[in-house]
Write an enzyme that holds these catalytic residues in place. Structure first.
Site, PDB file in Angstrom:
ATOM      1  N   ARG A 155     -13.745 -63.952  76.679  1.00 17.06           N
ATOM      2  CA  ARG A 155     -14.870 -63.299  77.373  1.00 17.06           C
ATOM      3  C   ARG A 155     -14.438 -62.023  78.075  1.00 17.06           C
ATOM      4  O   ARG A 155     -15.220 -61.468  78.854  1.00 17.06           O
ATOM      5  CB  ARG A 155     -15.409 -64.230  78.447  1.00 17.06           C
ATOM      6  CG  ARG A 155     -16.214 -65.358  77.919  1.00 17.06           C
ATOM      7  CD  ARG A 155     -16.368 -66.357  79.034  1.00 17.06           C
ATOM      8  NE  ARG A 155     -17.559 -67.157  78.898  1.00 17.06           N
ATOM      9  CZ  ARG A 155     -17.824 -68.190  79.691  1.00 17.06           C
ATOM     10  NH1 ARG A 155     -16.992 -68.524  80.649  1.00 17.06           N
ATOM     11  NH2 ARG A 155     -18.916 -68.889  79.524  1.00 17.06           N
ATOM     12  N   LYS A 239     -20.558 -68.717  73.570  1.00 15.17           N
ATOM     13  CA  LYS A 239     -20.201 -67.301  73.423  1.00 15.17           C
ATOM     14  C   LYS A 239     -21.292 -66.522  72.674  1.00 15.17           C
ATOM     15  O   LYS A 239     -21.743 -65.459  73.114  1.00 15.17           O
ATOM     16  CB  LYS A 239     -18.863 -67.206  72.677  1.00 15.17           C
ATOM     17  CG  LYS A 239     -18.434 -65.819  72.322  1.00 15.17           C
ATOM     18  CD  LYS A 239     -17.984 -65.035  73.521  1.00 15.17           C
ATOM     19  CE  LYS A 239     -17.724 -63.595  73.128  1.00 15.17           C
ATOM     20  NZ  LYS A 239     -17.242 -62.802  74.238  1.00 15.17           N
ATOM     21  N   GLY A 291     -23.172 -50.950  72.088  1.00 17.35           N
ATOM     22  CA  GLY A 291     -22.082 -50.902  71.106  1.00 17.35           C
ATOM     23  C   GLY A 291     -21.050 -51.955  71.398  1.00 17.35           C
ATOM     24  O   GLY A 291     -21.289 -52.901  72.151  1.00 17.35           O
ATOM     25  N   CYS A 294     -18.795 -57.005  70.648  1.00 13.92           N
ATOM     26  CA  CYS A 294     -19.403 -58.271  71.098  1.00 13.92           C
ATOM     27  C   CYS A 294     -20.930 -58.205  71.095  1.00 13.92           C
ATOM     28  O   CYS A 294     -21.572 -58.836  70.262  1.00 13.92           O
ATOM     29  CB  CYS A 294     -18.892 -58.613  72.492  1.00 13.92           C
ATOM     30  SG  CYS A 294     -17.155 -59.043  72.509  1.00 13.92           S
TER      31      CYS A 294
HETATM   32  N1  LIG Z   1     -12.962 -56.549  72.257  1.00 16.47           N
HETATM   33  C1  LIG Z   1     -13.475 -57.313  73.185  1.00 16.47           C
HETATM   34  O1  LIG Z   1     -13.733 -56.855  74.297  1.00 16.47           O
HETATM   35  C2  LIG Z   1     -13.769 -58.779  72.916  1.00 16.47           C
HETATM   36  C3  LIG Z   1     -14.173 -59.577  73.983  1.00 16.47           C
HETATM   37  C4  LIG Z   1     -14.406 -60.914  73.760  1.00 16.47           C
HETATM   38  C5  LIG Z   1     -14.269 -61.438  72.477  1.00 16.47           C
HETATM   39  N2  LIG Z   1     -13.881 -60.643  71.435  1.00 16.47           N
HETATM   40  C6  LIG Z   1     -13.699 -61.268  70.131  1.00 16.47           C
HETATM   41  O2  LIG Z   1     -12.311 -61.420  69.910  1.00 16.47           O
HETATM   42  C7  LIG Z   1     -11.999 -61.206  68.536  1.00 16.47           C
HETATM   43  C8  LIG Z   1     -10.959 -60.113  68.398  1.00 16.47           C
HETATM   44  O3  LIG Z   1     -11.523 -58.902  68.855  1.00 16.47           O
HETATM   45  P1  LIG Z   1     -10.637 -57.628  69.163  1.00 16.47           P
HETATM   46  O4  LIG Z   1     -11.529 -56.677  69.861  1.00 16.47           O
HETATM   47  O5  LIG Z   1      -9.351 -58.014  69.790  1.00 16.47           O
HETATM   48  O6  LIG Z   1     -10.336 -57.131  67.670  1.00 16.47           O
HETATM   49  P2  LIG Z   1      -9.240 -56.041  67.237  1.00 16.47           P
HETATM   50  O7  LIG Z   1      -9.696 -55.501  65.937  1.00 16.47           O
HETATM   51  O8  LIG Z   1      -8.965 -55.121  68.371  1.00 16.47           O
HETATM   52  O9  LIG Z   1      -7.931 -56.919  67.033  1.00 16.47           O
HETATM   53  C9  LIG Z   1      -7.738 -57.761  65.961  1.00 16.47           C
HETATM   54  C10 LIG Z   1      -6.316 -57.532  65.476  1.00 16.47           C
HETATM   55  O10 LIG Z   1      -5.994 -58.523  64.528  1.00 16.47           O
HETATM   56  C11 LIG Z   1      -5.163 -57.933  63.531  1.00 16.47           C
HETATM   57  N3  LIG Z   1      -5.209 -58.811  62.370  1.00 16.47           N
HETATM   58  C12 LIG Z   1      -6.241 -59.032  61.516  1.00 16.47           C
HETATM   59  N4  LIG Z   1      -5.898 -59.966  60.614  1.00 16.47           N
HETATM   60  C13 LIG Z   1      -4.628 -60.344  60.893  1.00 16.47           C
HETATM   61  C14 LIG Z   1      -3.719 -61.278  60.321  1.00 16.47           C
HETATM   62  N5  LIG Z   1      -4.065 -62.033  59.280  1.00 16.47           N
HETATM   63  N6  LIG Z   1      -2.498 -61.396  60.864  1.00 16.47           N
HETATM   64  C15 LIG Z   1      -2.134 -60.652  61.928  1.00 16.47           C
HETATM   65  N7  LIG Z   1      -2.943 -59.753  62.508  1.00 16.47           N
HETATM   66  C16 LIG Z   1      -4.183 -59.612  62.002  1.00 16.47           C
HETATM   67  C17 LIG Z   1      -5.792 -56.567  63.346  1.00 16.47           C
HETATM   68  O11 LIG Z   1      -4.894 -55.664  62.752  1.00 16.47           O
HETATM   69  C18 LIG Z   1      -6.147 -56.189  64.783  1.00 16.47           C
HETATM   70  O12 LIG Z   1      -5.108 -55.478  65.416  1.00 16.47           O
HETATM   71  C19 LIG Z   1     -13.304 -60.907  67.858  1.00 16.47           C
HETATM   72  O13 LIG Z   1     -13.818 -62.099  67.319  1.00 16.47           O
HETATM   73  C20 LIG Z   1     -14.192 -60.434  68.981  1.00 16.47           C
HETATM   74  O14 LIG Z   1     -15.548 -60.700  68.721  1.00 16.47           O
HETATM   75  C21 LIG Z   1     -13.615 -59.329  71.649  1.00 16.47           C
END
Ligand SMILES: NC(=O)c1ccc[n+]([C@@H]2O[C@H](COP(=O)([O-])OP(=O)(O)OC[C@H]3O[C@@H](n4cnc5c(N)ncnc54)[C@H](O)[C@@H]3O)[C@@H](O)[C@H]2O)c1
Length: 461
Positions: A155, A239, A291, A294
Site C-alpha cells: 500500500r 487492495k 495516473g 495503482c
Molecule cells: N508503485 C506503487 O506505488 C505501488 C503501490 C502499491 C502497490 N503496487 C503494486 O506493486 C506491484 C509492483 O509495482 P512497482 O511499482 O514496484 O513496479 P515496477 O515496475 O516499478 O517494479 C517491478 C520490477 O520487477 C522487475 N521484474 C519483472 N519481472 C521480473 C522477474 N521475473 N524477475 C525479476 N525481476 C522482475 C521489473 O524489471 C521491475 O523493476 C504492482 O502489482 C503494483 O500494482 C505498486
C-alpha cells in the site's frame, strides 16, 4: 536469520528488500533489469524518493542486501516476496505475464516449509486460480501443506514521507490459516506493529471518534500493524477495492468540479469546507487526470474480474471514463482561455509543466501528461515540456526556458520545487497570459491580480 528473496526491485520491491535487510534478514534482491542491478550494486538508488533512498542507505550499511540479476542466487531462500508489476495491456485488460514469469522462475528454488508472498496487486481469485497451480506444477509440491502461499498487498504511497514501507498498516491473507499466521508474523517482525484478526477491526479498531470522560479520543489503526484477513481472496479484494473506492471518489469530485464550473463555484473552497466535517471519508480532489500503477490500473482488474464472474460494475466503468476524460477536459479549458485572449491553440507556445503522474515522484506510468500532450500536439500547439523530477520527455531544461516565449502554462504535475518557483508576479514578465492549473495548486487570486487568465479544475475564475 532467515534468507529472503525479493523478486522485482521496483518502487515496491526495493524499499521492501531494504527494510527486510535493515531488520536483519539476509536479502537477495532479484531484478531482471541489469542496469538497475548495476546502479544498486554501486550503492545508489534507481528510484528518486527520499524515503526509499534513506532505507536503501540503511540496508547497504547493514551488509544484508544483495541485488542480483542471477536467478541461482535465490537458492536457499526461505521466504519469497513477489513484487513484479501487474499492469494492464493496450485494451486495459490485466497483463499477468510478469507475475507468471516470476512464479515460473522461482519455482525450482522453493523448498518444503518455504513461504511465498504475492505483494503485487492482483484481482480477487488470482492467487488461487492462477498463482497456486503454477507454483504446484513448478515445485511438484502441494501448496498449504508443503509450502505456504500468502498475499500481502503493498500500500506504499510513493513520494509520501509519512506513509512509507516501514509503517503503512498491512493486510495479509493465505490459503491456510497457519500460512496467514506465518506471513502475518513475518510482516509484524519487519513493521514492528501489532497483529490483528480482521474480526477485531470492526468492533474495536475501525477509525472512529469516541467520547471519553475528559473529551473525546480518536481510535486509529496503529502504525505498522498487520491484519489477518479470513482468506487470500479477501486480502486481494481489500487492495483492488480500496483503490477503486479512491478512483470512483476522484471521478466524483471531478464531476463536482465541472458542476462548480457551470454554477460559478470554487470547488477547492467547497471541498475545504466539506473537509471540516469530522466524519466520512476524504477529502478527494479533482485534477487533470488519474495516473500511476495503482489507482489508474487496479479498478480495471477488479472490473474485469467482476465482469467475467457475471456482473458488470457500471460505476467503475463510468469512473474510469470520467477520470480518463480529464486530460481532454483540461485541454478544452486551455483552448477556451486562449480563445478569450485572442490566440488560437495552433502555433501558440504552451509551457506544459509536469510529466510524472503525481507530485514529487519520477513515476510516469499512466500519467495524464500523455493524454494532454497528444491532444495539444494534434491541435498544433507548440509545446515546451518541463518536469523537474524526470527528464525523459522534457523539451527544455529549465522552468525559465519553458516559460520563455510561452503565452500559456498548463500544470500537469504540482511538484513542490516547480510550484514554489512559479512566482505569480513574474508571469506577465514572461509574457504568460493564461494559466491552466490542472492541480489547483496556485493561489488563483494572486494569478488573476496579475492580469493573467486563470482556470483551475472547477475553480471560480
Ligand atoms: N508503485 C506503487 O506505488 C505501488 C503501490 C502499491 C502497490 N503496487 C503494486 O506493486 C506491484 C509492483 O509495482 P512497482 O511499482 O514496484 O513496479 P515496477 O515496475 O516499478 O517494479 C517491478 C520490477 O520487477 C522487475 N521484474 C519483472 N519481472 C521480473 C522477474 N521475473 N524477475 C525479476 N525481476 C522482475 C521489473 O524489471 C521491475 O523493476 C504492482 O502489482 C503494483 O500494482 C505498486
Amino acid at each position: 536469520m532467515k534468507k529472503i528473496a525479493v523478486i522485482g526491485l521496483g518502487y515496491v520491491g526495493l524499499p521492501l528488500a531494504a527494510l527486510c535487510a535493515k531488520k536483519g534478514f539476509s536479502v537477495v534482491g532479484l531484478e531482471s533489469r541489469r542496469e538497475v542491478v548495476d546502479v544498486l550494486a554501486s550503492g545508489d538508488s534507481h528510484i528518486k524518493d527520499a524515503a526509499v533512498e534513506r532505507l536503501l542507505a540503511e540496508a547497504n550499511s547493514s551488509g544484508n542486501f544483495y541485488p542480483t540479476a542471477v536467478i541461482e542466487e535465490i537458492a536457499g531462500c526461505e521466504i519469497f516476496l513477489i513484487c513484479v508489476s501487474t499492469p494492464v495491456d493496450g485494451d486495459r485488460e490485466p497483463n499477468l505475464q510478469p507475475l507468471i514469469g516470476a512464479l515460473e522462475s522461482i519455482s525450482p528454488y522453493v523448498k518444503r516449509g518455504d513461504l511465498i508472498v504475492i505483494e503485487s496487486t492482483v484481482f480477487p481469485g488470482t492467487c488461487e486460480q492462477i498463482v497456486l497451480p503454477i507454483l504446484e506444477q513448478g515445485t511438484g509440491m502441494k501448496a498449504g501443506t508443503d509450502f505456504q502461499l500468502a498475499h500481502c498487498p503493498e500500500r506504499v504511497n510513493l513520494g509520501d514521507l509519512f506513509w512509507t514501507t516501514e509503517n503503512i498498516p498491512r493486510v495479509v491473507g493465505a490459503i491456510t490459516e497457519s500460512g496467514a499466521r506465518q506471513a502475518a508474523e513475518f510482516y509484524a517482525s519487519i513493521l514492528g506493529g501489532q497483529l490483528f484478526d480482521v474480526r477485531e477491526i470492526r468492533k474495536n479498531l475501525r477509525p472512529k471518534f469516541a467520547l471519553v470522560p475528559d473529551g473525546y479520543s480518536v481510535k486509529q489503526i496503529p502504525l505498522g500493524s498487520v491484519t489477518m484477513m479470513r482468506s487470500i481472496r479477501d486480502a486481494e479484494a481489500v487492495k483492488a477495492m480500496e483503490n477503486t473506492v479512491r478512483d470512483v471518489n476522484i471521478a466524483f469530485v471531478n464531476e463536482l468540479a465541472k458542476i462548480s464550473d457551470v454554477l460559478d463555484l470554487d470547488v477547492v473552497d467547497i471541498i475545504d469546507g466539506m473537509a471540516t466535517k469530522p466524519f466520512g471519508k476524504g477529502p478527494f480532489f479533482p485534477g487533470v487526470g488519474v495516473g500511476g500503477h495503482c489507482i489508474a490500473v487496479d479498478p480495471e482488474w477488479l472490473k474485469t474480474a467482476s465482469k467475467k464472474a457475471g456482473y458488470m460494475p457500471e460505476i467503475i466503468q463510468l469512473s474510469r471514463m470520467t477520470n480518463n476524460g480529464m486530460p481532454g477536459y483540461t485541454v478544452s479549458l486551455l483552448q477556451d482561455a486562449l480563445n478569450d485572449r485572442g490566440y488560437p491553440v495552433k502555433g501558440t507556445r504552451v509551457a506544459l509543466l509536469g510529466v510524472a503522474y503525481k507530485r514529487n515522484v519520477d513515476d510516469l506510468r499512466e500519467s495524464p501528461f500523455y493524454g494532454v500532450r497528444e491532444l495539444l500536439e494534434k491541435k498544433g500547439a507548440v509545446l515546451a515540456v518541463y518536469d523537474s523530477w524526470v527528464e525523459s520527455e522534457n523539451t527544455v531544461s529549465s522552468l525559465v526556458s519553458a516559460l520563455s516565449g510561452a503565452k500559456a502554462i498548463l500544470i500537469v504535475t504540482d511538484h513542490d520545487d516547480v510550484v514554489s518557483e512559479l512566482h505569480e508576479q513574474d508571469l506577465r514578465k514572461h509574457g504568460i497570459e493564461v494559466v491552466i492549473d490542472g492541480r489547483n495548486c496556485l493561489d488563483a487570486e494572486r494569478v488573476i491580480n496579475q492580469g493573467v487568465l486563470y482556470r483551475g479544475i472547477g475553480r471560480r475564475s
